[in-house]
Design a protein around this motif. Structure first.
Motif, PDB file in Angstrom:
ATOM      1  N   ASP A  50      -0.256   4.604   9.006  1.00  0.00           N
ATOM      2  CA  ASP A  50      -0.071   4.317   7.584  1.00  0.00           C
ATOM      3  C   ASP A  50      -1.333   4.741   6.852  1.00  0.00           C
ATOM      4  O   ASP A  50      -2.447   4.482   7.309  1.00  0.00           O
ATOM      5  CB  ASP A  50       0.196   2.817   7.389  1.00  0.00           C
ATOM      6  N   ASP A  54      -3.611  -1.494   4.026  1.00  0.00           N
ATOM      7  CA  ASP A  54      -3.058  -2.813   4.330  1.00  0.00           C
ATOM      8  C   ASP A  54      -1.912  -2.784   5.334  1.00  0.00           C
ATOM      9  O   ASP A  54      -0.862  -3.385   5.112  1.00  0.00           O
ATOM     10  CB  ASP A  54      -2.626  -3.489   3.026  1.00  0.00           C
ATOM     11  N   PHE A  55      -2.110  -2.079   6.451  1.00  0.00           N
ATOM     12  CA  PHE A  55      -1.137  -2.117   7.540  1.00  0.00           C
ATOM     13  C   PHE A  55      -1.915  -2.217   8.846  1.00  0.00           C
ATOM     14  O   PHE A  55      -2.640  -1.302   9.225  1.00  0.00           O
ATOM     15  CB  PHE A  55      -0.252  -0.870   7.536  1.00  0.00           C
ATOM     16  N   MET A  77      -0.143  -7.349   6.409  1.00  0.00           N
ATOM     17  CA  MET A  77      -0.386  -6.578   5.195  1.00  0.00           C
ATOM     18  C   MET A  77      -1.680  -7.034   4.525  1.00  0.00           C
ATOM     19  O   MET A  77      -1.689  -7.759   3.537  1.00  0.00           O
ATOM     20  CB  MET A  77       0.808  -6.707   4.231  1.00  0.00           C
ATOM     21  N   THR A  96       4.401  -7.038   6.220  1.00  0.00           N
ATOM     22  CA  THR A  96       5.162  -5.966   5.599  1.00  0.00           C
ATOM     23  C   THR A  96       6.655  -6.220   5.797  1.00  0.00           C
ATOM     24  O   THR A  96       7.060  -7.099   6.550  1.00  0.00           O
ATOM     25  CB  THR A  96       4.816  -4.614   6.233  1.00  0.00           C
ATOM     26  N   ARG A  99      10.252  -2.461   9.717  1.00  0.00           N
ATOM     27  CA  ARG A  99      10.455  -1.009   9.662  1.00  0.00           C
ATOM     28  C   ARG A  99      11.038  -0.510  10.974  1.00  0.00           C
ATOM     29  O   ARG A  99      10.607  -0.926  12.058  1.00  0.00           O
ATOM     30  CB  ARG A  99       9.117  -0.307   9.424  1.00  0.00           C
ATOM     31  N   SER A 231       2.316  -6.393  -3.727  1.00  0.00           N
ATOM     32  CA  SER A 231       2.262  -5.303  -2.760  1.00  0.00           C
ATOM     33  C   SER A 231       3.164  -4.137  -3.146  1.00  0.00           C
ATOM     34  O   SER A 231       4.147  -4.300  -3.874  1.00  0.00           O
ATOM     35  CB  SER A 231       2.682  -5.812  -1.378  1.00  0.00           C
ATOM     36  N   GLU A 233       4.852  -0.774  -0.920  1.00  0.00           N
ATOM     37  CA  GLU A 233       5.033  -0.037   0.326  1.00  0.00           C
ATOM     38  C   GLU A 233       5.825   1.220   0.004  1.00  0.00           C
ATOM     39  O   GLU A 233       6.953   1.139  -0.479  1.00  0.00           O
ATOM     40  CB  GLU A 233       5.762  -0.881   1.365  1.00  0.00           C
ATOM     41  N   ALA A 242       3.762   7.085   5.187  1.00  0.00           N
ATOM     42  CA  ALA A 242       3.882   5.736   4.647  1.00  0.00           C
ATOM     43  C   ALA A 242       2.522   5.308   4.112  1.00  0.00           C
ATOM     44  O   ALA A 242       1.489   5.621   4.717  1.00  0.00           O
ATOM     45  CB  ALA A 242       4.357   4.763   5.712  1.00  0.00           C
ATOM     46  N   THR A 244       0.846   1.689   2.572  1.00  0.00           N
ATOM     47  CA  THR A 244       1.025   0.267   2.281  1.00  0.00           C
ATOM     48  C   THR A 244      -0.214  -0.251   1.568  1.00  0.00           C
ATOM     49  O   THR A 244      -1.329  -0.067   2.048  1.00  0.00           O
ATOM     50  CB  THR A 244       1.252  -0.529   3.576  1.00  0.00           C
ATOM     51  N   SER A 245      -0.002  -0.907   0.421  1.00  0.00           N
ATOM     52  CA  SER A 245      -1.145  -1.300  -0.415  1.00  0.00           C
ATOM     53  C   SER A 245      -0.879  -2.628  -1.101  1.00  0.00           C
ATOM     54  O   SER A 245       0.163  -2.811  -1.741  1.00  0.00           O
ATOM     55  CB  SER A 245      -1.397  -0.214  -1.467  1.00  0.00           C
TER      56      SER A 245
END
Length: 246
Positions: A50, A54-55, A77, A96, A99, A231, A233, A242, A244-245
């Protein structure tokens, strides 16, 4: 199993690092290779799972329902550099969305791809749609402030053949916004939270974090964006990128 290659399989070793992610702080690395029961041997270069901050520490589900051969995981996350400072009461910390993880061949290498699990679709409410919207150098407002719920599941399809880069603004308010970015020249998908309205005492929160995406240069870009209270994603349509934040 490798998508589109009947009978072909590969092992994936997932490694979490406390520091050293390209965006700074903690993150996940996937290594594709062989495992003989005692020794793992890599067969290609490692890949970051990612591109966001944040992953981390993703855990795959065991005991899937009979006949369900999916590999499904979810991650923590946050980031060790600022997890204790995130101003999100009454909670601190989140996981998260789950997935589905797949291996897809790109040339000589296998790419780890992720997409939100299909069960997430059942949580969608009444859709809001914008179609055939032209855009250019000036911002275009797609929805009026307050028109969207806190949680959003967004499908985006953009014909950007004439653009070097473009971005979609989320959570807009005054001078604040969080941007999903596509840079066709650099070949990246990203999240820019430098104007998201908060930086933490650690000084390491704000930033523009990206993931390499081979599809960024294509004229037509398709993205899936899942937004929640604190968040974002972002997934490319094929799942090869991907970000993620928080």
């Amino acid at each position: 199993p490798t998508d589109g290659e009947p009978g072909a399989t590969a092992w994936v070793l997932k490694v979490d690092v406390f520091d050293g992610h390209p965006a700074g702080g903690s993150g996940c690395i996937a290594v594709v290779g062989h495992f003989d029961g005692s020794r793992f041997t890599s067969t290609q270069s490692p890949q970051w799972v990612d591109g966001g901050r944040d992953f981390y520490a993703a855990i795959a589900f065991g005991a899937m329902p009979p006949g369900d051969k999916r590999c499904v995981w979810l991650g923590w996350m946050s980031d060790h550099r600022y997890a204790k400072d995130t101003p999100t009461p009454p909670w601190r910390g989140a996981m998260t969305i789950p997935r589905e993880v797949r291996l897809v061949r790109r040339g000589s290498e296998l790419v780890l791809c992720q997409r939100p699990i299909a069960e997430l679709d059942a949580m969608r409410g009444k859709p809001l749609s914008v179609t055939n919207q032209a855009f250019g150098a000036k911002p275009v407002e797609l929805f009026a402030p307050g028109a969207l719920p806190v949680a959003q599941d967004i499908d985006v399809e953009v014909d950007a053949a004439n653009a070097k880069r473009w971005r979609l603004a989320l959570r807009c308010g005054g001078s604040e916004a969080t941007f999903v970015t596509v840079d066709r020249e650099a070949g990246t998908l990203g999240v820019d939270r430098r104007a998201s309205g908060v930086d933490l005492r650690s000084g390491s929160f704000a930033g523009h974090h990206t993931s390499a995406w081979h599809g960024a240069r294509a004229p037509l870009a398709r993205l899936r964006i899942v937004v929640d209270a604190c968040s974002v994603e972002v997934f490319s349509h094929d799942g090869s990128a991907a970000v993620t934040s928080l």
